[in-house]
Design a protein around this motif. Structure first.
Motif, short mmCIF file in Angstrom:
data_model
loop_
_atom_site.label_atom_id
_atom_site.label_comp_id
_atom_site.label_asym_id
_atom_site.label_seq_id
_atom_site.Cartn_x
_atom_site.Cartn_y
_atom_site.Cartn_z
N ASP A 48 0.81 -1.23 0.00
CA ASP A 48 0.00 0.00 0.00
C ASP A 48 0.85 1.28 0.00
N LEU A 49 2.17 1.11 -0.05
CA LEU A 49 3.02 2.30 0.08
C LEU A 49 2.78 3.32 -1.04
N ARG A 50 2.66 2.84 -2.25
CA ARG A 50 2.44 3.75 -3.39
C ARG A 50 1.19 4.60 -3.17
N THR A 51 0.09 3.94 -2.79
CA THR A 51 -1.18 4.64 -2.57
C THR A 51 -1.03 5.64 -1.43
N ALA A 52 -0.38 5.20 -0.34
CA ALA A 52 -0.25 6.06 0.83
C ALA A 52 0.59 7.30 0.51
N LEU A 53 1.70 7.10 -0.17
CA LEU A 53 2.57 8.25 -0.49
C LEU A 53 1.90 9.20 -1.45
N SER A 54 1.20 8.65 -2.44
CA SER A 54 0.59 9.55 -3.43
C SER A 54 -0.55 10.37 -2.82
N ALA A 55 -1.09 9.89 -1.68
CA ALA A 55 -2.17 10.63 -1.02
C ALA A 55 -1.66 11.75 -0.12
N LEU A 56 -0.37 11.77 0.19
CA LEU A 56 0.13 12.75 1.17
C LEU A 56 -0.15 14.20 0.80
N PRO A 57 0.10 14.61 -0.47
CA PRO A 57 -0.18 16.02 -0.80
C PRO A 57 -1.65 16.36 -0.61
N ALA A 58 -2.56 15.45 -1.06
CA ALA A 58 -4.00 15.73 -0.94
C ALA A 58 -4.43 15.81 0.52
N LEU A 59 -3.76 15.04 1.38
CA LEU A 59 -4.11 15.07 2.80
C LEU A 59 -3.51 16.27 3.53
N VAL A 96 7.01 17.34 1.03
CA VAL A 96 6.05 17.65 -0.04
C VAL A 96 6.29 19.10 -0.48
N ARG A 97 6.67 19.26 -1.74
CA ARG A 97 6.90 20.60 -2.30
C ARG A 97 6.06 20.78 -3.54
N GLU A 98 5.17 21.74 -3.49
CA GLU A 98 4.27 22.02 -4.63
C GLU A 98 3.62 20.73 -5.15
N GLY A 99 3.15 19.94 -4.22
CA GLY A 99 2.43 18.72 -4.59
C GLY A 99 3.31 17.54 -4.98
N LYS A 100 4.63 17.76 -4.99
CA LYS A 100 5.55 16.68 -5.39
C LYS A 100 6.27 16.11 -4.17
N LEU A 101 6.63 14.81 -4.26
CA LEU A 101 7.34 14.15 -3.17
C LEU A 101 8.85 14.25 -3.42
#
Ligand code: ATR
Length: 282
Positions: A48-59, A96-101
Motif C-alpha cells: 500500500d506504500l504507493r497509494t499512501a505516499l501519493s495521497a500525502l499532498p491531498a491530505l 512535499v513541495r508544490e504537490g511533489k514528493l
C-alpha cells in the motif's frame, strides 16, 4: 501544545510502526518549540506504500519519515530524490513541495553528527574505518564515511557477496577505497583502524552477541554501534573496558530526525540530554 485545525502535519510510515520512537522524538520538539503541529505513526503495508505516499499532498501532509521496510521502495516512488539518497539506495525523509514528493536520506548525516557530538576529536580522514555488516544501515554509514574523507572503509560481512555489491555500487561514485573482508577476517581487519562501527543486528536485545576480539584494535580507535537497544551493547562495554572512546547509537536516531523536522515545521531542532532522557524513558 494541542494541535489546532491549522496544525502542520507529518509522520512516520512503517510496517509495523508501533515500536518507532520517532513520534515521541518529534512530539518532544513540537512541544518544546510550541509549534502547532502533529507527527503521527502511519502503519502502511508494503503493497500500500504507493497509494499512501501519493495521497500525502491531498491530505495536506508536509512530509514523512520512512522506516522499515519502506526506505528502498520509497526511493522509486518519489518525484525527485537527491544524489546521496540515490547512492545509498534508500529514502528516509520526504518533503512535499508544490504537490511533489521530494526524497532524501538523513541517516548518513545522523551518523556523522552523532560522532561529531560524542567524539569531537575524531576525524574521518585520519585512519581507516571498519564497518561490520552490509545491510541498509551499512550503506548509509559507508556512504557517510566515504563522503567525510575516510582514506579506506573496510566492510566486513558474513555474506561476502553482499559486501562486494555494496562496495561496487558506492566505491566508484565516492572516490574512497572500499575493501571487502569475510566474517572470518573480522579480527584482523581492525589493525590500524581509527573507527569501528557495528551495523549488524548482533548485540541487539534478543539477538546473538557479536563475537569480536578487540585485541588488534588501536587503543585510541573510536567504537560505535548503531544498535541502541540496549544502549550499552556488549561491543561498547568491551571497548570501554579497554579504554577506547565510544559513542552509543541513540544519537544517530536523534540526529537523523533533525533535517525533516526543520523542513516540515520551520525550526532547526537540537539534540539535548533532556531529549535523550525523554526518548529513553519510552
Ligand atoms: P539493516 O538494513 O538494518 O542494516 P539487514 O539488511 O537485515 O539490516 O542487515 C543485517 C546485517 O547483520 C547484515 O550485514 C547481516 O549479515 P548478512 O548480510 O550475512 O546477512 C548481519 N548479520 C545478521 N545476523 C548475523 C550473524 N549471526 N552473524 C553475522 N552477521 C549477521
Amino acid at each position: 501544545m494541542i494541535p489546532s485545525g491549522k496544525a502542520r502535519l507529518a509522520g512516520v510510515i512503517g510496517w509495523p510502526v508501533e515500536h518507532s520512537l520517532s513520534p515521541r522524538l518529534h512530539g518532544y520538539w513540537l512541544e518544546h518549540h510550541r509549534i502547532d503541529g502533529a507527527y503521527v505513526p502511519l502503519a502502511v503495508a508494503p503493497e500500500d506504500l504507493r497509494t499512501a505516499l501519493s495521497a500525502l499532498p491531498a491530505l495536506g501532509f508536509r512530509g514523512v519519515n520512512l522506516t522499515l521496510p519502506h526506505k528502498e521502495q520509497a526511493l522509486e516512488l518519489c518525484h525527485e530524490t537527491d544524489d546521496l539518497a540515490r547512492r545509498i539506495g534508500a529514502v528516509n525523509t520526504i518533503v512535499v513541495r508544490e504537490g511533489k514528493l521530494v526524497g532524501s536520506n538523513s541517516d548518513a548525516f545522523g551518523f556523522l553528527e552523532n560522532l561529531k557530538e560524542g567524539a569531537p576529536d575524531w576525524r574521518a580522514d585520519a585512519a581507516p574505518a571498519v564497518v561490520l555488516g552490509a545491510g541498509g544501515a551499512s550503506r548509509a554509514v559507508v556512504a557517510a564515511l566515504a563522503e567525510a574523507g575516510a582514506p579506506e572503509v573496510r566492510i566486513v560481512n558474513r555474506t561476502r557477496e553482499r559486501a562486494e555489491t555494496l562496495a561496487a555500487s558506492l566505491g566508484p561514485s565516492l572516490g574512497s577505497t572500499i575493501s571487502v573482508h569475510g566474517w572470518d577476517q573480522r579480527h584482523e581487519a581492525l589493525a590500524d583502524a581509527g573507527l569501528l562501527v557495528n551495523t549488524t543486528t548482533l548485540g541487539m536485545a534478543s539477538q546473538a552477541p557479536l563475537d569480536l576480539d578487540l585485541d588488534g584494535l588501536p587503543a585510541d580507535a573510536l567504537v560505535t554501534d548503531i544498535v541502541y537497544t540496549p544502549l550499552m551493547t556488549p561491543l561498547l562495554e568491551a571497548a570501554r573496558a579497554r579504554g577506547n572512546p565510544l559513542v552509543d547509537g541513540l544519537g544517530m536516531l536523534l540526529h537523523q530526525a533533525r533535517p525533516g523536522f526543520e523542513a516540515w515545521y520551520g525550526v532547526r531542532p537540537e539534540v539535548t540530554p533532556a531529549l535523550r532522557d525523554f526518548v529513553l524513558s519510552a
